[in-house]
Every structure is written in structure tokens, then in C-alpha cells.
Design a protein around this motif. Sequence first.
Motif, mmCIF file in Angstrom:
data_model
loop_
_atom_site.group_PDB
_atom_site.id
_atom_site.type_symbol
_atom_site.label_atom_id
_atom_site.label_comp_id
_atom_site.label_asym_id
_atom_site.label_seq_id
_atom_site.Cartn_x
_atom_site.Cartn_y
_atom_site.Cartn_z
ATOM 1 N N PRO A 179 0.820 -1.218 0.000
ATOM 2 C CA PRO A 179 0.000 0.000 0.000
ATOM 3 C C PRO A 179 0.853 1.268 0.000
ATOM 4 O O PRO A 179 2.070 1.206 0.196
ATOM 5 N N ASN A 180 0.239 2.405 -0.219
ATOM 6 C CA ASN A 180 0.942 3.688 -0.151
ATOM 7 C C ASN A 180 1.611 3.830 1.207
ATOM 8 O O ASN A 180 1.021 3.501 2.233
ATOM 9 N N GLY A 181 2.858 4.276 1.186
ATOM 10 C CA GLY A 181 3.571 4.488 2.430
ATOM 11 C C GLY A 181 4.295 3.253 2.944
ATOM 12 O O GLY A 181 4.939 3.292 3.990
ATOM 13 N N ALA A 182 4.217 2.140 2.202
ATOM 14 C CA ALA A 182 4.821 0.886 2.670
ATOM 15 C C ALA A 182 6.346 0.922 2.657
ATOM 16 O O ALA A 182 7.000 0.171 3.377
ATOM 17 N N LYS A 217 8.037 1.295 -0.653
ATOM 18 C CA LYS A 217 8.462 0.845 -1.983
ATOM 19 C C LYS A 217 9.409 1.859 -2.639
ATOM 20 O O LYS A 217 10.473 1.499 -3.128
ATOM 21 N N SER A 218 8.994 3.121 -2.650
ATOM 22 C CA SER A 218 9.838 4.136 -3.298
ATOM 23 C C SER A 218 11.162 4.295 -2.567
ATOM 24 O O SER A 218 12.205 4.499 -3.199
ATOM 25 N N THR A 219 11.124 4.191 -1.259
ATOM 26 C CA THR A 219 12.366 4.285 -0.482
ATOM 27 C C THR A 219 13.343 3.198 -0.917
ATOM 28 O O THR A 219 14.531 3.466 -1.153
ATOM 29 N N ILE A 234 13.432 1.554 -3.814
ATOM 30 C CA ILE A 234 13.900 1.843 -5.180
ATOM 31 C C ILE A 234 14.916 2.986 -5.152
ATOM 32 O O ILE A 234 15.945 2.928 -5.824
ATOM 33 N N ASN A 235 14.637 4.006 -4.378
ATOM 34 C CA ASN A 235 15.530 5.166 -4.338
ATOM 35 C C ASN A 235 16.893 4.819 -3.733
ATOM 36 O O ASN A 235 17.908 5.407 -4.113
ATOM 37 N N ILE A 236 16.914 3.873 -2.808
ATOM 38 C CA ILE A 236 18.204 3.419 -2.272
ATOM 39 C C ILE A 236 18.989 2.701 -3.372
ATOM 40 O O ILE A 236 20.170 2.964 -3.582
ATOM 41 N N PRO A 282 10.783 6.425 -13.308
ATOM 42 C CA PRO A 282 10.155 7.059 -12.142
ATOM 43 C C PRO A 282 8.656 7.215 -12.352
ATOM 44 O O PRO A 282 8.148 7.042 -13.454
ATOM 45 N N GLN A 283 7.978 7.558 -11.263
ATOM 46 C CA GLN A 283 6.530 7.741 -11.335
ATOM 47 C C GLN A 283 6.147 8.986 -12.093
ATOM 48 O O GLN A 283 5.229 8.997 -12.892
ATOM 49 N N GLU A 284 6.865 10.065 -11.812
ATOM 50 C CA GLU A 284 6.442 11.334 -12.380
ATOM 51 C C GLU A 284 7.063 11.527 -13.762
ATOM 52 O O GLU A 284 8.183 11.095 -14.024
#
Length: 224
Positions: A38-41, A43-45, A47-49, A83-85
Motif C-alpha cells: 500500500p501507499n507508504g509501505a 516501496k519508493s524508499t 527503489i531510491n536506495i 520514475p513515477q512522475e
Amino acid sequence: EAAISIQGLSKIYKGGKQALTDVTLDVPRGSMFGLLGPNGAGKSTLINILAGMVVKTAGKASIWGFDIDEHPRNAKASIGIVPQEILFDPFFTPFEMLEIYGGLYGVPKAKRQSMELLRKVHLEDKANAYARTLSGGMKRRLLVAKALVHNPPVLVLDEPTAGVDIQLRQQLWEYVRELNALGTTVVLTTHYLEEAEELCDRIAIINHGQVIANKPTHELLQMA
Ligand code: ADP
Ligand code: ADP
């Protein structure tokens, strides 16, 4: 050896938010791997690492055998991130953009494959059109081509179909499948079970920064 190997990865942001807690997982080479949560889980963190954009607090990670701390340049050369954006200059053409990014990644002019890449994502007809004239779906495909400019063995897509209509979603799924069939290891993050189920051969579920399941898709579905 795994395409991506993560051991005991944790991230605490300044201010104290713990976004990842002791995450361990391997992405097999050649797989289509879903990171579902879910959002905030976190995931992006995660990937960004891997992308070198966020500094981890603890743990280890490697991409295509290259440790992100010990061999950051090789690790970075082995991964392409979508990326998402959608962020690019609307007055360049897709062909120009791929040439520019090829340059940024140090791909020599003679080795750039901008037209081939545009063909791969079915944008060859738009090679010389201004990016602002592309549809939303075309822009997303251009982002995929851009992530592949340095020919990485691993492609990561962060929520590739967030906010995308059903028809375009099917289209994007097709491209991702084609790329995987051609040999690229694909990791995608999603909060749609349906998307992970449809596309991925293996799914890890992440919630509150922890991996709570990591199984071949058919086994995971048997549990549900
Ligand atoms: P996502 O769409 O991945 O769920 P968000 O919409 O929550 O991400 O946030 C988008 C970006 O904003 C994050 O990738 C992160 O860099 C930044 N961000 C999110 N939450 C915070 C926060 N609490 N403090 C500072 N930056 C944040
Ligand atoms: P997801 O991609 O799964 O939506 P994120 O990795 O964006 O999750 O966020 C995980 C948690 O970390 C969320 O609670 C988010 O608000 C927080 N977070 C993300 N980026 C930052 C940031 N730059 N600073 C502080 N907190 C952040």
C-alpha cells in the motif's frame, strides 16, 4: 547470482520515520518481480536506495553483483529506473532526448541506439515530434526508453500504471512483457494486486517497511 540482492536493509529518515526495517530479498535474474504494498509501505524508499538517491541507514544491497557502496558506478550502470512522475523538456523530440541521455550516461555516439530503443517501445513514428505532443501513454513509453539508454540488465518501474486508464494499462503491460521476454530483468512496484498477479512471476509483499511475503505468484495466490 541474483539480479538484485538486498540484506538487512533499513532506512530511518531524518525526523525519525522508519521507512524500511531489516528488508532481505533477492530478485532472480530474468524474472519479472513485483514489489506489492500500500501507499507508504516503503516501496519508493527501497527503489531510491537502489538508484543511489536515498542513503540507507543499515544493511547491504547489490545490483548485478555490484555492491552499491563498494562499486556504486557499476551498480548504477546495471540499473535503469522508470520514475513515477513524468518530467522532461516538452520542446525536445524523443530522438533528441535519448541522444542527450546517452551522452549523460557516457554512451559513445557510435554506440547509441536511440532509434532502436524508440522502436522497442513503439515510438518510432514519434521520433521527431515534440515531446509535448505525445499522449500520456507515449510519454510513459518514452520514459521506459530513456531508462534503457545505457542498456542495463535490470529495469525498475515505480508504479508504472498509477493514474493510468485501463486501456493504457494493458498496453504498458504488453511492453513490459516484451522487454522481459527479450531478457531484461524487470522489477515493478505497485499497489494493485491485480497488476502484480497479471505480470509478475514472483511477488514480495511489503507493509510498514517490512517484507511480509516473498513467493512465486502461483504459491502466493494459493494462500489468498
Ligand atoms: P508515493 O507516491 O511513493 O507513495 P508519496 O506521495 O508519499 O510517495 O511521496 C512522494 C515523495 O515525497 C516521496 O518519494 C518522498 O521523497 C517524499 N516524501 C514522502 N513523505 C514524506 C515525508 N513525510 N517527509 C518528507 N518527504 C516525504
Ligand atoms: P511507498 O512508495 O510504498 O508509498 P515510501 O517509500 O514513499 O512508500 O514511504 C515510506 C514511508 O516513509 C512513508 O511513511 C513516507 O511518508 C515516509 N517518507 C518517504 N520519504 C520520506 C522523506 N524524504 N522524509 C521523511 N519521510 C519519508
